[in-house]
Scaffold this motif. Structure first.
Motif, mmCIF file in Angstrom:
data_model
loop_
_atom_site.group_PDB
_atom_site.id
_atom_site.type_symbol
_atom_site.label_atom_id
_atom_site.label_comp_id
_atom_site.label_asym_id
_atom_site.label_seq_id
_atom_site.Cartn_x
_atom_site.Cartn_y
_atom_site.Cartn_z
ATOM 1 N N CYS A 10 10.538 13.643 12.209
ATOM 2 C CA CYS A 10 10.548 12.176 12.300
ATOM 3 C C CYS A 10 9.357 11.625 13.074
ATOM 4 O O CYS A 10 9.058 10.428 12.975
ATOM 5 C CB CYS A 10 11.861 11.701 12.920
ATOM 6 S SG CYS A 10 12.228 12.439 14.523
ATOM 7 N N HIS A 37 11.930 23.869 24.522
ATOM 8 C CA HIS A 37 10.819 23.390 23.705
ATOM 9 C C HIS A 37 9.547 23.311 24.563
ATOM 10 O O HIS A 37 9.582 22.839 25.699
ATOM 11 C CB HIS A 37 11.115 21.993 23.145
ATOM 12 C CG HIS A 37 12.330 21.941 22.271
ATOM 13 N ND1 HIS A 37 12.848 23.044 21.632
ATOM 14 C CD2 HIS A 37 13.131 20.909 21.913
ATOM 15 C CE1 HIS A 37 13.912 22.690 20.917
ATOM 16 N NE2 HIS A 37 14.111 21.396 21.087
ATOM 17 N N VAL A 54 11.286 15.095 19.816
ATOM 18 C CA VAL A 54 10.142 14.283 19.429
ATOM 19 C C VAL A 54 10.688 13.095 18.622
ATOM 20 O O VAL A 54 11.787 13.204 18.059
ATOM 21 C CB VAL A 54 9.137 15.097 18.567
ATOM 22 C CG1 VAL A 54 8.487 16.184 19.391
ATOM 23 C CG2 VAL A 54 9.761 15.654 17.296
ATOM 24 N N GLU A 67 12.004 7.362 21.451
ATOM 25 C CA GLU A 67 12.761 6.696 20.381
ATOM 26 C C GLU A 67 11.789 6.097 19.360
ATOM 27 O O GLU A 67 11.069 5.122 19.629
ATOM 28 C CB GLU A 67 13.736 5.631 20.899
ATOM 29 C CG GLU A 67 14.795 6.180 21.861
ATOM 30 C CD GLU A 67 15.649 7.305 21.259
ATOM 31 O OE1 GLU A 67 15.981 7.232 20.074
ATOM 32 O OE2 GLU A 67 15.961 8.264 22.003
ATOM 33 N N LYS A 109 19.466 10.119 10.488
ATOM 34 C CA LYS A 109 20.586 10.935 10.986
ATOM 35 C C LYS A 109 21.516 11.367 9.852
ATOM 36 O O LYS A 109 22.258 12.338 9.995
ATOM 37 C CB LYS A 109 21.341 10.184 12.091
ATOM 38 C CG LYS A 109 20.517 10.105 13.389
ATOM 39 C CD LYS A 109 20.183 11.507 13.924
ATOM 40 C CE LYS A 109 19.041 11.502 14.918
ATOM 41 N NZ LYS A 109 18.659 12.868 15.374
HETATM 42 N N1 LIG Z 1 16.885 9.236 18.606
HETATM 43 C C1 LIG Z 1 15.651 9.948 18.366
HETATM 44 C C2 LIG Z 1 15.931 11.182 17.532
HETATM 45 C C3 LIG Z 1 14.679 11.998 17.326
HETATM 46 C C4 LIG Z 1 14.971 13.292 16.571
HETATM 47 O O1 LIG Z 1 15.996 13.419 15.884
HETATM 48 N N2 LIG Z 1 14.035 14.255 16.700
HETATM 49 C C5 LIG Z 1 14.193 15.567 16.093
HETATM 50 C C6 LIG Z 1 13.121 15.814 15.033
HETATM 51 S S1 LIG Z 1 13.269 14.664 13.674
HETATM 52 C C7 LIG Z 1 14.003 16.636 17.167
HETATM 53 O O2 LIG Z 1 13.046 16.585 17.935
HETATM 54 N N3 LIG Z 1 14.951 17.586 17.244
HETATM 55 C C8 LIG Z 1 14.850 18.683 18.168
HETATM 56 C C9 LIG Z 1 15.878 18.623 19.257
HETATM 57 O O3 LIG Z 1 16.700 17.670 19.282
HETATM 58 O O4 LIG Z 1 15.872 19.506 20.090
HETATM 59 C C10 LIG Z 1 14.626 9.037 17.687
HETATM 60 O O5 LIG Z 1 15.045 8.237 16.833
HETATM 61 O O6 LIG Z 1 13.423 9.103 18.012
#
Ligand SMILES: N[C@@H](CCC(=O)N[C@@H](CS)C(=O)NCC(=O)O)C(=O)O
Length: 204
Positions: A10, A37, A54, A67, A109
């Motif tokens: 994202c 990470h 991220v 965000e 999501k």
């Molecule tokens: N609420 C956040 C969600 C971000 C999100 O879902 N990031 C994912 C990648 S698309 C991520 O980094 N996941 C790894 C983790 O949660 O450890 C936003 O909208 O920026």
């Protein structure tokens, strides 16, 4: 400014917004496959963004903004002449936020269960069905307009980022021709091409 990103995730959305803005920025990759990470320079990512995910944007002031929907609006507001977001306080700005929230909560999501290999097949099918009903909503808007708000905005970069995941999950967009056309249209924008190339998403 520095964007912390993971290729194809994202964080491609704020990356596209930065590329469209013409502002100077740096990138630093975050390895989400390791625990904890870690960033490409070897820093534990939680020290940058305690949320651990991220995207995160490190500003020249030292502030870190997280965000995705907040980050893309921040970027758009730095370059009002680029019209990446309607002006704050206008009704159209709320329309943008309506789309950004829809994309974040229903589309972004909505893909969640599809990424998890432990998701049982019945749950995966239900998640896909729900996503498809959201695609119907998008099909209706995008068959009447090239972009969600008429002209390109940060919402389109975010939607492109999420719909791009359909290819990872072998989800065909054949039933939604306006979405296919949208992907081609947004994917052809030079800034989008540049962001995707920088993330190595063209396989070169
Ligand atoms: N609420 C956040 C969600 C971000 C999100 O879902 N990031 C994912 C990648 S698309 C991520 O980094 N996941 C790894 C983790 O949660 O450890 C936003 O909208 O920026």
């Amino acid at each position: 400014m520095k964007l912390f990103y993971s290729a194809g995730s994202c964080s491609l959305s704020p990356h596209i917004a930065l590329a469209e803005s013409g502002l100077a920025f740096e990138l630093e990759a975050v390895n989400l496959r390791v625990s904890p990470h870690t960033t490409a320079s070897g820093v534990e990512y939680a020290s940058v963004n305690p949320k651990g995910y991220v995207p995160a944007l490190l500003l020249d002031s030292g502030d870190v903004l997280s965000e995705g929907v907040a980050i893309v609006q921040y970027i758009a507001d730095q370059v009002p002449d680029k019209h990446l977001a309607p002006a704050n306080g206008t009704f159209e700005r709320y329309r943008l936020q309506e789309w950004l929230n829809f994309i974040a909560t229903e589309i972004h999501k909505g893909f969640g269960p599809l990424w998890n290999p432990a998701t049982p097949e019945a749950l995966r099918a239900a998640a896909l069905k729900r996503l498809e009903s959201r695609f119907d909503v998008l099909q209706s808007t995008l068959s009447a307009s090239n972009y969600l708000l008429g002209g390109f905005s940060v919402a389109d970069g975010y939607l492109f980022t999420c719909l791009n995941w359909t290819s990872f999950h072998n989800v065909s967009l054949d039933r939604w021709p306006a979405l296919q056309a949208f992907m081609t249209r947004v994917g052809a924008r030079p800034a989008v091409q540049a962001a995707m190339k920088a993330e190595g998403l063209f396989g070169d």
